[in-house]
Write an enzyme that holds these catalytic residues in place. Structure first.
Site, PDB file in Angstrom:
ATOM      1  N   LYS A 213       0.830  -1.206   0.000  1.00 42.85           N
ATOM      2  CA  LYS A 213       0.000   0.000   0.000  1.00 42.85           C
ATOM      3  C   LYS A 213       0.865   1.256   0.000  1.00 42.85           C
ATOM      4  O   LYS A 213       0.667   2.164  -0.797  1.00 42.85           O
ATOM      5  CB  LYS A 213      -0.951  -0.008   1.197  1.00 42.85           C
ATOM      6  CG  LYS A 213      -1.931   1.159   1.196  1.00 42.85           C
ATOM      7  CD  LYS A 213      -2.992   1.011   2.268  1.00 42.85           C
ATOM      8  CE  LYS A 213      -4.027   2.130   2.180  1.00 42.85           C
ATOM      9  NZ  LYS A 213      -5.088   2.004   3.189  1.00 42.85           N
ATOM     10  N   GLU A 219       9.530  -5.486   4.921  1.00 45.84           N
ATOM     11  CA  GLU A 219       9.669  -6.877   4.479  1.00 45.84           C
ATOM     12  C   GLU A 219       9.508  -6.999   2.970  1.00 45.84           C
ATOM     13  O   GLU A 219      10.297  -7.674   2.292  1.00 45.84           O
ATOM     14  CB  GLU A 219       8.622  -7.758   5.176  1.00 45.84           C
ATOM     15  CG  GLU A 219       8.651  -7.713   6.695  1.00 45.84           C
ATOM     16  CD  GLU A 219       7.683  -6.700   7.285  1.00 45.84           C
ATOM     17  OE1 GLU A 219       7.115  -6.975   8.353  1.00 45.84           O
ATOM     18  OE2 GLU A 219       7.497  -5.620   6.669  1.00 45.84           O
ATOM     19  N   GLY A 277      -5.715  -2.631   4.133  1.00 48.09           N
ATOM     20  CA  GLY A 277      -4.931  -3.730   3.590  1.00 48.09           C
ATOM     21  C   GLY A 277      -5.605  -5.082   3.709  1.00 48.09           C
ATOM     22  O   GLY A 277      -5.607  -5.887   2.773  1.00 48.09           O
ATOM     23  N   ARG A 278      -6.220  -5.346   4.859  1.00 49.16           N
ATOM     24  CA  ARG A 278      -6.821  -6.668   5.069  1.00 49.16           C
ATOM     25  C   ARG A 278      -8.172  -6.821   4.371  1.00 49.16           C
ATOM     26  O   ARG A 278      -8.776  -7.890   4.416  1.00 49.16           O
ATOM     27  CB  ARG A 278      -6.943  -6.961   6.560  1.00 49.16           C
ATOM     28  CG  ARG A 278      -7.743  -5.953   7.371  1.00 49.16           C
ATOM     29  CD  ARG A 278      -7.545  -6.200   8.867  1.00 49.16           C
ATOM     30  NE  ARG A 278      -8.204  -5.211   9.707  1.00 49.16           N
ATOM     31  CZ  ARG A 278      -7.694  -4.008   9.988  1.00 49.16           C
ATOM     32  NH1 ARG A 278      -6.563  -3.620   9.449  1.00 49.16           N
ATOM     33  NH2 ARG A 278      -8.336  -3.183  10.807  1.00 49.16           N
ATOM     34  N   GLU A 363      -6.866  -8.414  13.692  1.00 48.71           N
ATOM     35  CA  GLU A 363      -6.254  -7.108  13.455  1.00 48.71           C
ATOM     36  C   GLU A 363      -7.301  -6.006  13.542  1.00 48.71           C
ATOM     37  O   GLU A 363      -6.984  -4.857  13.822  1.00 48.71           O
ATOM     38  CB  GLU A 363      -5.571  -7.095  12.086  1.00 48.71           C
ATOM     39  CG  GLU A 363      -4.629  -5.904  11.881  1.00 48.71           C
ATOM     40  CD  GLU A 363      -3.742  -6.068  10.670  1.00 48.71           C
ATOM     41  OE1 GLU A 363      -2.752  -6.817  10.769  1.00 48.71           O
ATOM     42  OE2 GLU A 363      -4.039  -5.470   9.627  1.00 48.71           O
ATOM     43  N   HIS A 394      -8.027 -35.247  13.677  1.00 46.02           N
ATOM     44  CA  HIS A 394      -6.945 -36.110  14.150  1.00 46.02           C
ATOM     45  C   HIS A 394      -5.855 -35.303  14.849  1.00 46.02           C
ATOM     46  O   HIS A 394      -4.735 -35.791  15.014  1.00 46.02           O
ATOM     47  CB  HIS A 394      -6.369 -36.909  12.976  1.00 46.02           C
ATOM     48  CG  HIS A 394      -7.358 -37.875  12.394  1.00 46.02           C
ATOM     49  ND1 HIS A 394      -7.476 -39.175  12.844  1.00 46.02           N
ATOM     50  CD2 HIS A 394      -8.297 -37.720  11.426  1.00 46.02           C
ATOM     51  CE1 HIS A 394      -8.434 -39.788  12.162  1.00 46.02           C
ATOM     52  NE2 HIS A 394      -8.955 -38.927  11.306  1.00 46.02           N
ATOM     53  N   LYS A 522       6.665  -2.829  14.290  1.00 47.90           N
ATOM     54  CA  LYS A 522       7.456  -2.426  13.135  1.00 47.90           C
ATOM     55  C   LYS A 522       8.402  -1.287  13.499  1.00 47.90           C
ATOM     56  O   LYS A 522       9.569  -1.276  13.093  1.00 47.90           O
ATOM     57  CB  LYS A 522       6.532  -1.978  11.999  1.00 47.90           C
ATOM     58  CG  LYS A 522       5.834  -3.115  11.266  1.00 47.90           C
ATOM     59  CD  LYS A 522       5.044  -2.557  10.091  1.00 47.90           C
ATOM     60  CE  LYS A 522       4.411  -3.660   9.275  1.00 47.90           C
ATOM     61  NZ  LYS A 522       3.682  -3.129   8.105  1.00 47.90           N
TER      62      LYS A 522
END
Length: 577
Positions: A213, A219, A277-278, A363, A394, A522
């Site tokens: 964005k 990263e 963003g999400r 978030e 399982h 961050k």
């Protein structure tokens, strides 16, 4: 700035809140099996059938009186007003002064909205048209690398919403993929992931999409620079700027920064500040989806989400699927004190959905401050976790069934299988239905004793073993049964959860659309990074100081490479020769 007229009146002090608290204490002891016994119409009463799926919420610890009170809570929280403000483009992300308009990306607005002098719909449609042309050129082989090879592989470099949304969607739509361009994802700044992805690729036919964005995400930009270096080593004779122009595209709300990095304007795709963003997979961030599944399927995904927007905007609260799911989450987490919620897809294609919803939900609503700026004195959202159903059975279902903890769950499946193998889907769905039934009913001591007696065990053995085999039951769940897992139904499903998250935040009087907790870590990482090499540690706590000093000592005694392995470059160069 959005004005919150209700913020001076904390909902947690209201009579309806107190009434629900009293009912929650009562229903902690309620029998789900008993609720079905006294109401033969319960399943029909507490279910909704929408065009894309059936939502069965009958296996929940509530009756009609609780349900009515939960609806009253939504009304007192002024959810309809907040919903109207949301779709009208008002700045409901008040701490950042932004509108929240991801429905605009898929045609989900009732009326067009003007922001900063531009109408939203025209901007969205123009960018979608650019995406479509790019995808067509890519699929036709008209887009090539520097040496003239058509792109066969696309690597998306992004993190958070720039990665989870597109990858979750592509995995979910594996039966609807189009073309022969393979899409790969790199989200982790741990160089192992980038190394592993690049090891099998030919640099000449690889296109990178940098999805960020701000185009400053540490990263993502670190991975972008390493990807550029990989290309440069594979094609040392080519100018680095030319490689950026030929082998990179960008998706960002900061196109100027993408172009400063070296990406061509015609390969830079935009989304806007009013897209979180999400919640961005519907925007140009969905370019990898359109590449992997075809633009028509991407458009069908948007259409499915738009249908859920319309339902959320227009349906009465009592028949509104996102509102009901939000109220159930509030009921369990905030009133009954159940701190976790499991997402259990019985569809292999949905294996990434729990991770995607972790980000979308946690978030958004992992907050400790009300809209009035005071500390909350109640839980605001559950821990979201889960896994595909059969695998989970399982693994952790033992905990769900016999632990004293209660973990409400969402079971998600589809009527139509995504394959043509006989018998598999019936076994899968039988397990899904059985697990929700088992969580609801449990097994009492009398039933266990009868079962053991039927196997011929002695009374002594029956007495010894019975308590270990008792399942208390009464553990709630929702079941979402899609007609089929296709682009339209997936769009509706994801939008269902998006609106559920928003509605839950409104009811709990928090802001769901900022994420200051993400920014905190961050910022600290940016300050610590240079100290890993050298520098004064006197201002750090003793634990951080110890960790950095240990890292420095051991790093100095070890051979550490920051470059991608030469073998990957050599193989690529060999293929090019």
């Amino acid at each position: 700035m959005h004005s919150d007229t209700s913020s001076s009146q904390p909902l947690a002090h209201s009579p309806i809140w107190q009434a629900l608290q009293a009912q929650a204490a009562e229903f902690k002891q309620a029998s789900l099996k008993g609720l079905f016994a006294v109401d033969p119409q319960r399943a029909e009463r507490f279910s909704l059938e929408l065009p894309e799926f059936l939502l069965d919420f009958s296996k929940n610890l509530l009756d009609q009186e609780v349900f009515v009170n939960l609806l009253r809570l939504a009304e007192e929280a002024e959810l309809p007003r907040w919903c109207a403000d949301f779709f009208a483009g008002k700045p409901i992300n008040a701490t950042e002064g932004r509108a929240v308009l991801h429905p605009a990306l898929r045609g989900g607005l009732q009326e067009d909205i003007e922001i900063d002098g531009d109408f939203v719909t025209a901007q969205v449609e123009a960018e979608l048209e650019r995406l479509k042309k790019f995808v067509v050129l890519l699929h036709n082989g008209a887009l090539t690398g520097y040496r003239g090879k058509r792109f066969t592989d696309v690597v998306n470099l992004g993190v958070g919403g720039s990665h989870l949304g597109p990858q979750t969607t592509i995995e979910a739509l594996r039966a609807h993929r189009k073309g022969d361009v393979a899409v790969h994802f790199v989200s982790n700044v741990d160089g192992t992931q980038l190394t592993d992805v690049l090891a099998g690729l030919d640099a000449d036919s690889t296109l990178f999409i940098v999805s960020s964005k701000t185009f400053t995400t540490s990263e993502t930009m670190t991975n972008a620079r390493s990807a550029h270096a990989w290309l440069q080593r594979a094609m040392p004779e080519v100018d680095g700027e030319v490689l950026l122009q030929q082998h990179f595209a960008a998706v960002t709300s900061s196109p100027d920064k993408a172009q400063q990095f070296g990406v061509l304007p015609e390969r830079t795709f935009r989304f806007w500040d009013w897209v979180g963003g999400r919640f961005s997979l519907w925007s140009s961030i969905g370019l990898p989806i359109a590449i992997a599944c075809g633009f028509e399927n991407f458009r069908a995904l948007l259409d499915g989400a738009a249908s859920m927007d319309k339902h959320f905007r227009e349906a009465p609260l009592e028949t509104n699927a996102p509102v009901i799911m939000a109220l159930l989450s509030v009921w369990y987490c905030t009133f009954m004190g159940y701190p976790a919620h499991a997402v259990l897809p019985y569809e292999q294609a949905l294996h990434m959905l729990p991770s995607y919803l972790q980000q979308a939900d946690m978030e958004s609503n992992g907050k400790s401050t009300t809209r009035a700026g005071v500390a909350v004195d109640y839980p605001t959202g559950p821990l979201i976790w889960g896994q595909t159903g059969i695998n989970g059975q399982h693994a952790f279902y033992q905990y769900l069934h016999q632990s004293p903890e209660v973990v409400p769950a969402d079971f998600i499946g589809s009527v139509a299988p995504g394959h043509d193998l006989d018998g598999h889907h019936e076994i899968l769905l039988a397990n899904m239905f059985a697990q929700s039934q088992a969580l609801m009913n449990g097994v009492d001591a009398e039933s266990v004793a009868s079962e053991l007696a039927a196997k011929g065990l002695s009374q002594e053995e029956i007495k010894r073993l019975t308590s270990f085999k008792v399942h208390r039951g009464g553990k709630p769940s929702n079941t979402i049964l899609l007609k089929e897992l296709d682009p339209r139904s997936l769009g509706a499903l994801i939008a269902l959860y998006e609106h559920k998250i928003f509605a839950q935040g409104v009811i709990l009087q928090i802001y769901s659309f900022d994420q200051w907790g993400v920014e905190l870590g961050k910022g600290l990482a940016n300050k610590l990074e240079p100290k890993l090499a050298a520098g004064d540690l006197s201002g750090e706590d003793s634990s951080t100081t110890q960790l950095i000093e240990y890292y420095r000592r051991k790093k100095n005694g070890a051979v550490m490479s920051t470059e991608l392995p030469e073998v990957a470059v050599a193989e690529s160069a060999g293929e090019q020769a």
